[in-house]
Design an enzyme around this catalytic site. Structure first.
Site, PDB file in Angstrom:
ATOM      1  N   HIS A 213       4.150  43.614  26.601  1.00 45.80           N
ATOM      2  CA  HIS A 213       4.442  42.622  25.470  1.00 45.80           C
ATOM      3  C   HIS A 213       2.974  42.140  25.035  1.00 45.80           C
ATOM      4  O   HIS A 213       2.220  40.936  25.316  1.00 45.80           O
ATOM      5  CB  HIS A 213       4.564  41.827  26.941  1.00 45.80           C
ATOM      6  CG  HIS A 213       7.039  41.853  26.987  1.00 45.80           C
ATOM      7  ND1 HIS A 213       7.334  41.895  26.555  1.00 45.80           N
ATOM      8  CD2 HIS A 213       6.548  42.397  27.787  1.00 45.80           C
ATOM      9  CE1 HIS A 213       8.530  42.568  27.038  1.00 45.80           C
ATOM     10  NE2 HIS A 213       7.804  42.496  28.471  1.00 45.80           N
TER      11      HIS A 213
ATOM     12  N   LEU B 242      -0.576  37.883  23.532  1.00 47.16           N
ATOM     13  CA  LEU B 242       0.168  38.291  24.384  1.00 47.16           C
ATOM     14  C   LEU B 242       1.623  37.852  23.871  1.00 47.16           C
ATOM     15  O   LEU B 242       1.889  37.137  23.101  1.00 47.16           O
ATOM     16  CB  LEU B 242       0.553  37.105  25.804  1.00 47.16           C
ATOM     17  CG  LEU B 242      -0.652  38.504  26.870  1.00 47.16           C
ATOM     18  CD1 LEU B 242       0.344  39.883  27.205  1.00 47.16           C
ATOM     19  CD2 LEU B 242      -1.364  38.646  26.876  1.00 47.16           C
ATOM     20  N   CYS B 243       3.272  38.702  23.872  1.00 44.71           N
ATOM     21  CA  CYS B 243       3.612  38.621  23.094  1.00 44.71           C
ATOM     22  C   CYS B 243       4.717  37.357  23.866  1.00 44.71           C
ATOM     23  O   CYS B 243       5.726  38.810  25.001  1.00 44.71           O
ATOM     24  CB  CYS B 243       4.864  38.987  22.692  1.00 44.71           C
ATOM     25  SG  CYS B 243       6.499  39.229  22.085  1.00 44.71           S
ATOM     26  N   MET B 244       5.133  36.270  24.467  1.00 44.45           N
ATOM     27  CA  MET B 244       5.682  35.593  26.217  1.00 44.45           C
ATOM     28  C   MET B 244       5.985  34.225  25.519  1.00 44.45           C
ATOM     29  O   MET B 244       5.285  33.684  25.055  1.00 44.45           O
ATOM     30  CB  MET B 244       4.810  35.890  26.630  1.00 44.45           C
ATOM     31  CG  MET B 244       4.367  37.175  27.307  1.00 44.45           C
ATOM     32  SD  MET B 244       2.909  36.497  28.579  1.00 44.45           S
ATOM     33  CE  MET B 244       3.976  35.601  30.543  1.00 44.45           C
TER      34      MET B 244
END
Length: 728
Positions: free
Chosen positions: A643, A650-652
């Site tokens: 992620h 951060l891909c969250m």
């Protein structure tokens, strides 16, 4: 996977649907109790989220008429005809089949616009041979497609009966539909624009949340939608079958969970099968642990003076369904007295499963009114298996029950759930409730209980407990140390009078190997050269509120870091070097040694991942911006994962407005980020290269990658995102 500790609710629905079902079911049961009684049930409500609920109230003698309105100057008209109190209703003729409504009366001159969310309330007379109940009210959740001359075309996304407080009044919606026939029926429309925070009575808040949860589709249907076209990266927030309120409430239920919960698989080929406990037939099993490193550290400290072979004991704790929503967030405590305290103040445990399960209110039947209507699990009862410090002499009471006053002397390890299964099996069924009859524990080391305090399973059966699940009980010996071969080649259990030092003497190499594996890490705090990293001046937008919030977070994290072993914590902040509380440098370290990321780091000679956290203008109402500075990760399109975007952000969903809650602590953010980077789904994180050269991610490429990721997933960006790229 850890619920609340993952990249997004969509990810968790796809990968752990039964755990999501469990969380929603616990929340619904807690709301049921709070809405129907003066005490008990849910303890904390979602606040500050702008959660919009329908203008529907529960008829209740405790509610004065003035409390029915959010704005008493504006709202003056209610109707109580449909087993509920409807605020500012519009009277309509409703066509069930065609999803249209003709406005008959609009005394409060409510404007209905295209795209607006509404609820249509209809009451239908019972025309079945069984005249009970005599009538049934159905709520139709819908979005207004068009409003032409008071004729509404609606997109109805959900229909359900009004949440009731007696199982005798539950009637299936399809049955009620048969009573209607083909004609239009009278009804009322109310809008979806009351803020939950503005409701004055907590039981009315609970009732409003029950209505929203009743409108949710099943987790299985959500999962089917999310997996229907993975190339398009579908998101619940874009699905026209869920209102924004239902998505936001579901997000709060998942993200506010502070425990690690994962189902123990029944599949013979699944690695998690080795974690299965035998002797509790007919109950679904979930690994369960509180997510607080501080509490874990206190528990380990309490074990240090224990010189017995078994440092910990096992014991059961039963509690009603309405309590588990709070337990998985706050842990077991004794702040409320539900069943008396005949043996003193403390948390009560039993070594007998059948005794503890009685306190879960399970007697083979359950009040179905407290079950979330769309649950596949349809939970009847829940009971936890807990690990206690093996010092009964220091408990408030040891017989006939354990009564433990020190909350940090206990840890929930397993959650057992009694499931009714789906009431009507369908194509989206996704659970298995049958426990295999054949017990095969070959190669699985056993947790050996203290012979003086043995805990049993259902109907007094012996438990087989895997040692994997109880690392805290480790006494310096590996799995083979628990038994020796006698002259006949049979296993001989080491007697309880052989203490820890005897075993270390007999098995020095094994004890040393176990100690190294458990306690050592190659990370060394304070060795990072901060002069090579961005150093920002305090921002001009710093407010008293944000500074106070950050000060509290820093003090809390300092305490946690000072009382927890580095390898258990997994993150490090050099608090002495913080010159700007709006910018933190964080190192993530001590990853699981078998992870591809950990192997890459070892080859590259790295002991930590360096992160930067920048707190934006709106914090704590808006999320912080989190990015990797170094090392560089392999991009997703080249086989990377964890992620981490191509620019290091951060891909969250948690770190966007769509997933952020002001209730989130920075401790939980650090845990979630570490879990996301450690995740191997859909593919594990890898470094760009194992020959390390310092080539840091820039703030500009991180922000741009963050924008792209949010756009692809349909996540809302913070309005103050520009602050993250200033003074780069």
């Amino acid at each position: 996977m850890s619920l609340g500790l993952g990249p997004s609710i969509d990810y968790e629905i796809v990968n752990q649907p039964n755990v999501v079902d469990l969380l929603v079911s616990f929340c619904y049961a807690s709301l049921y109790t709070r809405a129907s009684s003066t005490d008990g049930g849910i303890r904390e409500f979602p606040t500050g989220l702008g959660l919009q609920v329908p203008k529907i109230r529960k008829p209740d003698s405790r509610t004065p008429e003035s409390n029915l309105y959010v704005d008493s100057q504006k709202h003056r008209y209610v109707t109580k005809k449909h087993a509920v109190v409807l605020v500012d209703p519009l009277e309509v003729d409703f066509d069930w089949d065609n999803s249209t409504a003709k406005i008959v009366s609009n005394p409060n001159e409510v404007d209905l616009e295209e795209g607006q969310w509404i609820v249509v309330s209809t009451t239908v007379l019972n025309k079945s041979p069984n005249p009970f109940p005599p009538e049934q009210t159905i709520l139709h959740h819908a979005r207004v497609v068009s409003n032409i001359s008071n004729s509404l075309h609606l997109n109805v996304v959900s229909r359900h009966t009004i949440p009731t407080f007696s199982e005798w009044f539950n009637v299936d919606v399809s049955t009620v539909r048969e009573w209607v026939g083909k004609k239009s029926i009278p009804g009322y429309i109310v809008t979806y624009d009351d803020d939950l925070d503005d409701l004055r009575d907590e039981y009315q808040k609970a009732f409003s949340m029950m209505i929203i949860l009743a409108s949710l589709p099943s987790v299985a249907k959500m999962r089917t939608y999310l997996m229907s076209n993975q190339l398009q990266q579908l998101a619940l927030a874009k699905w026209n079958k869920m209102s924004r309120a239902s998505v936001n409430l579901l997000r709060w239920i998942i993200s506010s969970n502070r425990s690690y919960i994962v189902q123990v698989s029944e599949e013979q080929t699944d690695a998690r099968r080795r974690e299965k406990i035998y002797g509790v037939d007919g109950w679904l099993q979930f690994r369960f642990a509180q997510g607080s490193p501080e509490k874990e550290g206190l528990f380990r400290q309490a074990l240090e003076p224990i010189k017995k072979r078994q440092k910990t004991l096992l014991a059961w704790h039963g509690s009603g369904l309405d309590n588990w929503h709070s337990i998985i967030r706050q842990g077991l405590d004794f702040s409320r007295t539900l069943h008396g305290r005949a043996h003193g103040n403390g948390i009560y445990f039993s070594r007998t499963f059948d005794y503890s399960v009685g306190y879960s209110n399970y007697q083979g039947t359950v009040n179905t009114a407290q079950i979330w209507p769309h649950s596949s699990l349809r939970i009847q009862a829940a009971i936890s298996l807990n690990e206690l410090v093996n010092s009964p002499k220091d408990f408030v009471s040891a017989e006939p029950y354990f009564v433990v006053q020190e909350c940090h002397w206990t840890q929930c390890k397993y959650l057992f759930v009694k499931s009714m299964g789906e009431s009507k099996p369908g194509p989206d069924k996704n659970i298995t409730t049958v426990t295999p009859k054949v017990v095969n524990t070959d190669g699985v080391p056993e947790f050996v209980q203290d012979p003086d305090w043995v805990t049993t399973g259902t109907h007094g059966s012996m438990l087989f407990v895997p040692k994997y699940a109880f690392p805290s009980a480790g006494d310096g010996r590996d799995d083979a140390v628990g038994s020796r071969k006698n002259e006949l080649g049979e296993s001989e259990i080491i007697s309880s009078d052989e203490d820890e030092e005897d075993v270390k003497f007999l098995y020095p190499q094994k004890a040393l190997r176990q100690a190294i594996q458990t306690y050592e890490t190659d990370f060394r705090p304070g060795t990072l050269d901060l002069s090579t990293l961005p150093q920002l001046a305090p921002p001009s937008y710093a407010t008293e509120i944000s500074q106070k919030a950050l000060g509290q977070e820093i003090r809390k994290l300092q305490k946690i870091q000072s009382t927890t072993s580095p390898h258990l914590l997994g993150w490090y902040i050099n608090f002495e070097e913080i010159r700007n509380m709006f910018q933190w440098i964080v190192e993530l370290h001590s990853f699981e040694q078998t992870l591809p990321l950990a192997l890459d780091m070892k080859k590259a000679g790295l002991t930590s991942i360096v992160l930067e956290i920048r707190f934006l203008r709106g914090f704590p109402m808006s999320p912080p911006f989190v990015r990797v500075i170094r090392p560089r990760f392999l991009p997703f399109i080249q086989g990377g994962g964890g992620h981490v975007t191509a620019g290091g952000a951060l891909c969250m969903e948690l770190l966007t407005n769509s997933g952020w809650s002001p209730a989130n602590s920075m401790e939980s953010v650090l845990l979630q980020v570490r879990m996301a980077i450690s995740s191997v789904d859909p593919q594990p994180a890898r470094l760009e290269g194992t020959t390390y050269t310092q080539r840091d991610y820039s703030i500009g490429e991180a922000v741009e990658a963050y924008r792209r990721a949010a756009a692809n997933h349909g996540w809302e960006l913070p309005a103050d995102l520009l602050d993250a790229s200033l003074n780069a």
